[in-house]
Write a protein that holds these residues in place. Structure first.
Motif, mmCIF file in Angstrom:
data_model
loop_
_atom_site.group_PDB
_atom_site.id
_atom_site.type_symbol
_atom_site.label_atom_id
_atom_site.label_comp_id
_atom_site.label_asym_id
_atom_site.label_seq_id
_atom_site.Cartn_x
_atom_site.Cartn_y
_atom_site.Cartn_z
ATOM 1 N N ASN A 194 14.953 19.468 -10.361
ATOM 2 C CA ASN A 194 14.882 20.727 -11.578
ATOM 3 C C ASN A 194 13.348 20.810 -11.970
ATOM 4 N N ALA A 195 12.846 19.880 -12.324
ATOM 5 C CA ALA A 195 11.386 19.793 -12.779
ATOM 6 C C ALA A 195 10.299 20.376 -11.937
ATOM 7 N N LEU A 196 10.503 19.843 -10.446
ATOM 8 C CA LEU A 196 9.487 20.346 -9.630
ATOM 9 C C LEU A 196 9.800 21.884 -9.322
ATOM 10 N N ILE A 197 10.906 22.378 -9.346
ATOM 11 C CA ILE A 197 11.180 23.676 -8.976
ATOM 12 C C ILE A 197 12.196 24.388 -10.091
ATOM 13 N N PRO A 198 11.387 24.764 -11.163
ATOM 14 C CA PRO A 198 12.149 25.467 -12.295
ATOM 15 C C PRO A 198 12.923 26.605 -11.867
ATOM 16 N N GLY A 199 14.168 26.424 -12.519
ATOM 17 C CA GLY A 199 15.205 27.521 -12.125
ATOM 18 C C GLY A 199 16.058 27.043 -11.102
ATOM 19 N N ILE A 200 15.905 26.172 -10.326
ATOM 20 C CA ILE A 200 16.761 25.872 -9.291
ATOM 21 C C ILE A 200 18.192 25.556 -9.520
ATOM 22 N N GLY A 201 18.350 24.912 -10.548
ATOM 23 C CA GLY A 201 19.559 24.514 -11.342
ATOM 24 C C GLY A 201 20.619 23.586 -10.634
ATOM 25 N N ARG A 202 19.766 22.333 -9.970
ATOM 26 C CA ARG A 202 20.490 21.408 -9.208
ATOM 27 C C ARG A 202 21.527 20.640 -10.347
ATOM 28 N N THR B 201 1.997 16.124 -12.148
ATOM 29 C CA THR B 201 0.890 16.375 -11.350
ATOM 30 C C THR B 201 0.770 15.339 -10.156
ATOM 31 N N GLU B 202 0.775 14.105 -10.481
ATOM 32 C CA GLU B 202 0.737 13.019 -9.494
ATOM 33 C C GLU B 202 1.599 13.182 -8.435
ATOM 34 N N LEU B 203 2.854 13.644 -8.924
ATOM 35 C CA LEU B 203 3.734 13.453 -7.556
ATOM 36 C C LEU B 203 3.573 14.767 -7.094
ATOM 37 N N ARG B 204 3.348 15.760 -7.831
ATOM 38 C CA ARG B 204 3.110 17.107 -6.975
ATOM 39 C C ARG B 204 1.888 16.872 -5.853
ATOM 40 N N GLU B 205 0.878 16.167 -6.432
ATOM 41 C CA GLU B 205 -0.235 16.017 -5.300
ATOM 42 C C GLU B 205 0.200 15.350 -4.054
ATOM 43 N N LEU B 206 1.260 14.221 -4.227
ATOM 44 C CA LEU B 206 1.804 13.467 -3.119
ATOM 45 C C LEU B 206 2.704 14.335 -2.361
ATOM 46 N N LEU B 207 3.381 15.442 -2.775
ATOM 47 C CA LEU B 207 4.448 16.278 -1.966
ATOM 48 C C LEU B 207 3.508 17.460 -1.554
ATOM 49 N N ASP C 295 0.877 -1.142 0.152
ATOM 50 C CA ASP C 295 -0.014 0.002 -0.062
ATOM 51 C C ASP C 295 0.937 1.189 -0.188
ATOM 52 N N VAL C 296 2.212 1.341 -0.456
ATOM 53 C CA VAL C 296 2.942 2.477 -0.724
ATOM 54 C C VAL C 296 2.624 2.960 -2.087
ATOM 55 N N PRO C 297 2.331 4.439 -2.202
ATOM 56 C CA PRO C 297 1.861 5.164 -3.128
ATOM 57 C C PRO C 297 3.141 4.960 -4.425
ATOM 58 N N ILE C 298 2.841 4.671 -5.564
ATOM 59 C CA ILE C 298 3.873 4.316 -6.478
ATOM 60 C C ILE C 298 3.704 5.306 -7.641
ATOM 61 N N VAL C 299 4.654 6.332 -8.068
ATOM 62 C CA VAL C 299 4.453 7.192 -9.390
ATOM 63 C C VAL C 299 5.681 6.781 -10.237
ATOM 64 N N THR C 300 5.286 6.825 -11.484
ATOM 65 C CA THR C 300 6.222 6.484 -12.518
ATOM 66 C C THR C 300 6.331 7.723 -13.348
ATOM 67 N N VAL C 301 7.641 7.963 -13.666
ATOM 68 C CA VAL C 301 7.891 9.378 -14.529
ATOM 69 C C VAL C 301 8.717 8.875 -15.519
ATOM 70 N N ARG C 302 8.899 9.970 -16.520
ATOM 71 C CA ARG C 302 9.854 9.783 -17.750
ATOM 72 C C ARG C 302 10.476 11.229 -17.802
ATOM 73 N N PRO C 303 11.239 11.605 -18.984
ATOM 74 C CA PRO C 303 11.551 12.931 -18.987
ATOM 75 C C PRO C 303 10.686 13.783 -19.941
ATOM 76 N N GLY C 304 10.307 14.922 -19.219
ATOM 77 C CA GLY C 304 9.310 15.780 -19.812
ATOM 78 C C GLY C 304 7.652 15.093 -19.288
ATOM 79 N N ALA C 305 7.740 14.319 -18.356
ATOM 80 C CA ALA C 305 6.431 13.608 -18.160
ATOM 81 C C ALA C 305 5.646 14.816 -17.094
ATOM 82 N N ASP C 306 4.345 14.624 -17.277
ATOM 83 C CA ASP C 306 3.576 15.580 -16.469
ATOM 84 C C ASP C 306 3.672 15.082 -14.938
#
Length: 335
Positions: free
Chosen positions: A217-225, A191-197, A178-189
């Protein structure tokens, strides 16, 4: 009264020049009261300097000696005094660490008796794992899950690089927990991860090269990690984050704490009871176990096996639990 005779100096000439008495000022046992000190959040630590955020003002601070060598970690809420303007060249001082709600810990390996606190006051732990390049290691995922349960953090499994390999097998392996699982790829939306955070403080943990910094970097545009590539020979990623850093999500929607890539996760500080306690439904069932039951696959008369046989517990959930417990039990004995 001193006298001089033929250029000689009598003893009376030294009167009043003796060694000063020790402790001319009486010492007090009263400690300064910092209860009204403004409170800040420690966002990162670099070579003995602590970067903090006081409201929206970034500060650089030192640590009061009374707090000890390792008394402050990223995520701590601290009391600060001194120059709180945040101006260039200014320095505040951390004088108090407020009680921590949670502490994520690990040890260097399974024989290391010394706990290493990583992050304080987090709500959830996001285990970032690549589906390929580097390939996923379920043993490491299981260990980090155990550490999350032990710390009282809600785990989330984030599978990256879905464009390189399917996620079906790994999703099926962890779905019974019952662990939330989210999958992502480069350029992916995201939204699901943002809702969890959303409105939470989340720690990102994973191997080097799995894409933690790319995700930040995708979650915080301009942070430049800084991001890095995986070594083709070793299959391991290059460390791009050298210290943990807490970053606020846009629109004050929560915090993420990016951590350096890990290649091991020792569990010598974890007890079996803390693992069982993380599974509320299983903890109730283990009350029926015989004394000293390890709840493992070879444990005689384990109530968990009885519950599976009676249809009160899904076999997949028991299998997943025993994989977690096995990650802990496989540790070498310390000492």
């Amino acid at each position: 009264m001193s006298r001089r005779l033929s250029g000689a100096v009598t003893e009376d000439d030294h009167t009043g020049f003796g060694r000063p008495p020790r402790r001319t000022r009486p010492r007090t046992k009263d400690r300064p009261d910092y209860s009204d000190a403004p409170q800040a959040i420690v966002t990162t630590i670099d070579r003995g300097r602590y970067r903090c955020l006081l409201a929206d003002v970034p500060l650089t601070a030192t640590k009061a000696r009374a707090l000890g060598r390792k008394g402050v970690i990223v995520g701590d809420r601290v009391g600060v005094v001194g120059d709180l303007s945040g101006g260039e060249g200014t320095l505040a001082r951390i004088v108090e660490v407020l009680p921590r709600r949670t502490v994520l810990r690990r040890t260097a390996d399974d024989t290391d008796p010394f706990e290493r606190p990583i992050v304080a006051n987090a709500d959830q732990l996001v285990i970032v794992t690549a589906l390929a390049d580097p390939p996923p290691r379920t043993g490491m995922i299981d260990r980090i899950l155990v550490a999350a349960y032990d710390a009282g953090l809600d785990p989330v499994l984030c599978l990256t690089k879905e464009d390189l390999a399917p996620a079906d097998e790994l999703v099926a392996a962890y779905a019974p927990l019952d662990v939330p699982i989210v999958t992502v790829r480069p350029g992916a939306d995201l939204t699901e991860l943002r809702e969890l955070l959303q409105d939470r403080t989340s720690v990102l943990i994973g191997h080097s090269g799995v894409g933690k910094s790319t995700l930040v970097n995708a979650l915080i545009p301009g942070i430049g990690r800084a991001t890095g590539e995986v070594n083709e020979v070793t299959g391991r990623g290059r460390h791009t984050s050298t210290s943990a850093i807490a970053l606020e999500l846009p629109a004050h929607a929560g915090w993420v704490i990016d951590t350096p890539g890990v290649r091991s996760f020792g569990l010598s500080h974890v007890t079996r009871d803390s693992i069982v306690a993380a599974f509320g439904d299983l903890a109730e069932l283990t009350a029926e176990c015989p004394r000293g039951c390890t709840h493992g696959t070879d444990a005689p008369e384990c109530a968990l096996d009885v519950a599976v046989a009676d249809g009160r517990l899904a076999p997949e959930r028991l299998e997943s639990f025993r994989r977690m417990e096995g990650a802990w039990a496989d540790r070498p004995a310390s000492g």
